[in-house]
Scaffold this motif. Structure first.
Motif, short mmCIF file in Angstrom:
data_model
loop_
_atom_site.label_atom_id
_atom_site.label_comp_id
_atom_site.label_asym_id
_atom_site.label_seq_id
_atom_site.Cartn_x
_atom_site.Cartn_y
_atom_site.Cartn_z
N ASN A 1 -27.50 -13.19 63.33
CA ASN A 1 -27.25 -14.66 62.88
C ASN A 1 -28.50 -15.77 63.28
OD1 ASN A 1 -25.06 -14.90 61.10
ND2 ASN A 1 -23.72 -14.40 62.65
N SER A 2 -29.16 -14.81 64.13
CA SER A 2 -30.20 -15.99 65.29
C SER A 2 -30.89 -14.96 64.16
CB SER A 2 -30.07 -15.07 66.65
OG SER A 2 -30.44 -14.01 67.00
N GLU A 3 -31.34 -14.05 64.08
CA GLU A 3 -32.87 -13.70 62.87
C GLU A 3 -32.80 -13.45 61.75
OE1 GLU A 3 -35.81 -12.96 62.71
OE2 GLU A 3 -35.79 -12.77 64.65
N PRO A 4 -33.26 -15.24 61.20
CA PRO A 4 -33.10 -14.79 59.91
C PRO A 4 -34.29 -13.96 59.24
CG PRO A 4 -34.24 -16.79 60.08
CD PRO A 4 -33.89 -15.08 61.41
N GLU A 5 -35.27 -13.23 59.87
CA GLU A 5 -36.13 -11.62 59.47
C GLU A 5 -35.49 -10.38 59.06
OE1 GLU A 5 -40.51 -11.91 60.26
OE2 GLU A 5 -39.76 -13.51 59.81
N ALA A 6 -33.94 -10.27 59.89
CA ALA A 6 -33.42 -9.12 60.71
C ALA A 6 -32.58 -8.87 59.33
CB ALA A 6 -33.09 -9.59 61.96
N GLU A 7 -32.42 -7.53 59.30
CA GLU A 7 -31.25 -7.21 58.11
C GLU A 7 -30.41 -6.01 59.59
OE1 GLU A 7 -32.44 -6.71 54.37
OE2 GLU A 7 -30.92 -4.66 53.91
N LEU A 8 -29.08 -5.32 59.19
CA LEU A 8 -28.91 -4.52 60.11
C LEU A 8 -28.33 -3.95 58.61
CD1 LEU A 8 -27.73 -6.63 63.16
CD2 LEU A 8 -30.17 -5.52 62.92
N ILE A 9 -27.85 -2.32 59.20
CA ILE A 9 -27.24 -1.00 58.79
C ILE A 9 -26.69 -0.03 59.47
CG2 ILE A 9 -27.58 0.68 56.91
CD1 ILE A 9 -30.76 0.73 56.84
N LEU A 10 -25.09 -0.53 59.43
CA LEU A 10 -24.50 -0.36 60.52
C LEU A 10 -23.08 1.14 60.58
CD1 LEU A 10 -22.35 -3.70 60.57
CD2 LEU A 10 -24.82 -2.81 62.09
N VAL A 11 -23.91 2.02 61.12
CA VAL A 11 -23.90 3.46 61.27
C VAL A 11 -22.27 3.84 62.18
CG1 VAL A 11 -24.47 6.03 61.10
CG2 VAL A 11 -25.87 3.90 60.66
N PRO B 1 -24.36 -10.56 53.42
CA PRO B 1 -25.51 -10.71 53.00
C PRO B 1 -26.48 -9.37 53.73
CG PRO B 1 -26.34 -12.90 53.67
CD PRO B 1 -24.77 -12.56 54.25
N ARG B 2 -26.70 -9.52 54.66
CA ARG B 2 -27.53 -9.04 56.00
C ARG B 2 -27.24 -7.53 56.95
NH1 ARG B 2 -30.55 -11.96 59.32
NH2 ARG B 2 -29.16 -14.36 58.79
N LEU B 3 -25.79 -7.89 55.97
CA LEU B 3 -25.42 -6.49 56.84
C LEU B 3 -24.82 -5.19 56.62
CD1 LEU B 3 -22.72 -8.13 59.77
CD2 LEU B 3 -25.23 -7.20 60.67
N SER B 4 -25.42 -4.11 56.68
CA SER B 4 -24.55 -3.75 55.48
C SER B 4 -23.88 -2.42 56.42
CB SER B 4 -25.48 -2.56 54.20
OG SER B 4 -26.41 -1.66 54.91
N VAL B 5 -23.13 -1.04 55.67
CA VAL B 5 -21.82 -0.39 56.32
C VAL B 5 -22.51 0.59 55.76
CG1 VAL B 5 -19.96 0.14 57.50
CG2 VAL B 5 -20.17 -1.73 57.15
N LEU B 6 -22.70 1.84 56.88
CA LEU B 6 -23.56 3.69 56.10
C LEU B 6 -21.85 3.80 57.22
CD1 LEU B 6 -25.05 5.44 54.56
CD2 LEU B 6 -26.01 5.39 56.29
N ASN B 7 -21.12 4.76 56.20
CA ASN B 7 -19.99 5.79 57.02
C ASN B 7 -20.81 6.93 57.45
OD1 ASN B 7 -17.02 6.10 57.66
ND2 ASN B 7 -17.19 8.08 56.05
N ALA B 8 -20.98 7.48 58.96
CA ALA B 8 -20.18 8.97 59.44
C ALA B 8 -19.09 9.59 60.06
CB ALA B 8 -21.94 8.75 60.50
N THR B 9 -18.49 10.43 59.81
CA THR B 9 -17.71 10.33 60.32
C THR B 9 -17.70 11.23 61.48
OG1 THR B 9 -18.59 12.75 58.87
CG2 THR B 9 -17.50 11.42 57.49
N GLU B 10 -18.56 11.52 62.15
CA GLU B 10 -18.65 12.35 62.93
C GLU B 10 -19.37 11.62 64.53
OE1 GLU B 10 -18.81 17.39 62.89
OE2 GLU B 10 -20.55 15.29 62.03
N VAL B 11 -18.75 11.38 65.88
CA VAL B 11 -19.38 11.11 66.79
C VAL B 11 -19.93 11.90 68.33
CG1 VAL B 11 -18.94 9.23 68.87
CG2 VAL B 11 -17.71 9.04 65.95
N VAL B 12 -20.62 11.87 68.62
CA VAL B 12 -21.50 12.58 69.17
C VAL B 12 -20.62 11.41 71.18
CG1 VAL B 12 -23.78 12.79 70.74
CG2 VAL B 12 -23.89 13.24 68.52
N THR B 13 -20.16 12.37 72.01
CA THR B 13 -19.67 11.68 72.62
C THR B 13 -19.96 12.03 74.08
OG1 THR B 13 -18.70 14.34 73.77
CG2 THR B 13 -16.92 13.06 72.15
#
Lengths: 363, 363
Positions: free
Chosen positions: B28-38, B57-69
């Motif tokens: 929201n603070s940076e109009p040139e940024a696009e973030l891919i949420l994994v 519009p500039r936030l997308s989600v990419l599914n990942a099934t595992e987490v490194v602990t």
């Protein structure tokens, strides 16, 4: 048994104004101690008079006409000022007229002159500086090496561990002080080759019950007091020590700023002053004064340059305890045993006999 | 120009509860940024909804099934969890779908996976971790390496200096940031061979106006802010950093004890709580969050595991600034120039391509 300690009365920021009252107080509290006060005779006698000890039977004065200053290059301390209070005090140890020496002079000069005059114990090619760092358990962590040896091999770190263990036995009365090897992680696979090789040597000693090896420790363990002794090369030791001092000053500045920001301004300032004093006392306690130069054929203790008489007396006490416990013979024995072990490569353990201070001087 | 950043939403102590609000605030603070949420899609979408950003519009989600602990061995992070949010986020950088990646996951795993997926820049055989240390000037000291490389040669430290300078230019807007080489003294004759050789390389660069070499610095200079950048090997860097953390905890404990000792007990406790919070903020400021993994063919930023959303947003901002400034191309150019210099031995500069993390894994 009488233990004789030579005192470089001129060393440090305050000279006789600190060293003489400390010496008087110590000799009065310790009936087995005899102190030889080395330096400008007139200055020493004037201070002795002031402290009503002009005729103390266990205090003698030895005149030395020169003083090694904090700015003197090693060259000057070593080659020119041959009648410095530092040099004369160390000579007394060499000649067997004193069991140990205490100085608050320039660390580099003290190490260079001590090494030149006393020489190293057979098998030790790198003397180390071992100081006491306060920890969270309200006890000292003995850390070595703190700056003399910037390039160490495993056999050097191994010797530092052995020498540190003998010292801590003497000063803390612990039969088997714990030894930690400074590393980037606790696991055996962590670290560089020198550290891994050192760990293997220390583990082998531990299995033979020659020492008490805790294993690898990390930077935070120094202040947590995880082990009695922390072993590292002089490069890492020096950087960590100076970083800690820098962080200490930073904390002090932040504390002052934050308290002065307090709306109850006067009260804030008052509390800040008290708190900073209390913290300084805990972080840099005078009772931990007295670093040891280990690996020489004689005992030399280094007081902080700015220490007061109470702190300086602690350095004298450490020198006294180390002499009484016969730290030199014990270290010599320990190193000789090490060298006689079949798995030790004598060529590697013997080394070149040249330490970094000497190398730097001629570089 | 749009800058795309992939976010490992599952890393760190708090996962999406911290990473999502940080991402929403930043975008929201940076109009040139696009973030891919994994990460785990359901968890991410739930948090997005909570922060009224489900359809940004500039936030997308990419599914990942595992987490490194935090406890996963490198082996697991590297070979088994191939659909971890960390791995998928880094893959996006490799595939050119993101300009940079941010993760608050386990540092060792992040370095190992990043190195494995992205590979190093030609000529760089040891990536370094560069973090921001607060200093007395109320500015960050950029320090590298902080733990990845425990055995460094002069050419590695030389590369760290060059990479650090490019990073600081990007993040601080300084054309010629000052570089200090961590040593046991300021004088040229001080230190071990590696440090002396590094100083010679940096001095030569300085004379050619390729960088701004201040000279040797000591441990205290890190906190005094003497230079913008402090270069050291990962062994020293790791030990200094952990020792500082340990000393910080010690100070906190002493502060608490000393204030509780105040006769005005309640007031003392109150002031202590406020002071400790203020000091923690100054000593470990969230605005300095976001360490950089330098030397890879892609930008990876590491957030502290326990950081809050405000701090995490700073790590995203650093990744954004580094991508916008094109740090990778600039580092590549800088290293390529270095390798083309006649006095550089290409065999030595090229090295084995194996870093210590990888060595340790298989040890």
């Amino acid at each position: 048994m009488t233990i004789k300690i030579s005192i470089d009365c001129m060393g440090g920021d305050h000279g006789p104004a600190v060293t003489i009252p400390a010496a008087v107080s110590f000799v009065n509290s310790e009936p087995e101690a005899e102190l030889i006060l080395v330096g400008l005779e007139s200055a020493i006698r004037a201070e002795l008079k002031k402290h009503k000890a002009a005729d103390h039977p266990r205090l003698s004065v030895l005149n030395a006409t020169e003083v090694v200053t904090m700015d003197d290059p090693l060259e000057v301390a070593l080659r020119r000022k041959k009648d410095s209070s530092m040099r004369v005090a160390i000579n007394l140890v060499k000649d067997g007229r004193a069991h140990a020496c205490v100085s608050a002079g320039n660390t580099g000069a003290l190490m260079a002159v001590s090494r030149y005059v006393l020489k190293t114990i057979p098998g030790v090619d790198r003397p180390a500086l071992c100081a006491l760092i306060p920890n969270q358990k309200d006890a000292p962590t003995y850390m070595l090496d703190l700056g003399a040896n910037v390039d160490c091999e495993a056999q050097h770190l191994h010797q530092f561990a052995l020498m540190g263990a003998v010292l801590v036995s003497a000063l803390e009365g612990k039969a088997k002080p714990t030894i930690g090897l400074l590393n980037v992680g606790e696991e055996d696979i962590k670290g560089n080759d020198v550290v891994k090789q050192t760990a293997a040597l220390l583990r082998a000693d531990h299995e033979k019950d020659l020492l008490n090896f805790h294993g690898n420790v990390e930077g935070n363990d120094i202040f947590e007091g995880t082990t009695d002794i922390v072993v590292c090369d002089g490069f890492v030791g020096n950087v960590v020590l100076k970083a800690s001092e820098g962080l200490g000053r930073f904390v002090k500045k932040v504390l002052t700023t934050e308290f002065k920001r307090n709306p109850l301004n006067m009260l804030g300032a008052l509390i800040a002053t008290g708190a900073i004093k209390a913290i300084s006392r805990r972080m840099n306690p005078s009772r931990y004064n007295g670093a040891s130069l280990l690996g020489l054929r004689g005992l030399v203790f280094k007081s902080h340059g700015g220490e007061n008489a109470y702190g300086y007396e602690w350095a004298i006490k450490r020198a006294f305890d180390a002499a009484k416990y016969d730290v030199i013979s014990r270290i010599s024995k320990s190193i000789a045993e090490l060298m006689s072990q079949p798995e030790t490569d004598p060529a590697a353990a013997g080394g070149s006999g040249v330490n970094d201070l000497t190398q730097q001087k001629s570089a």
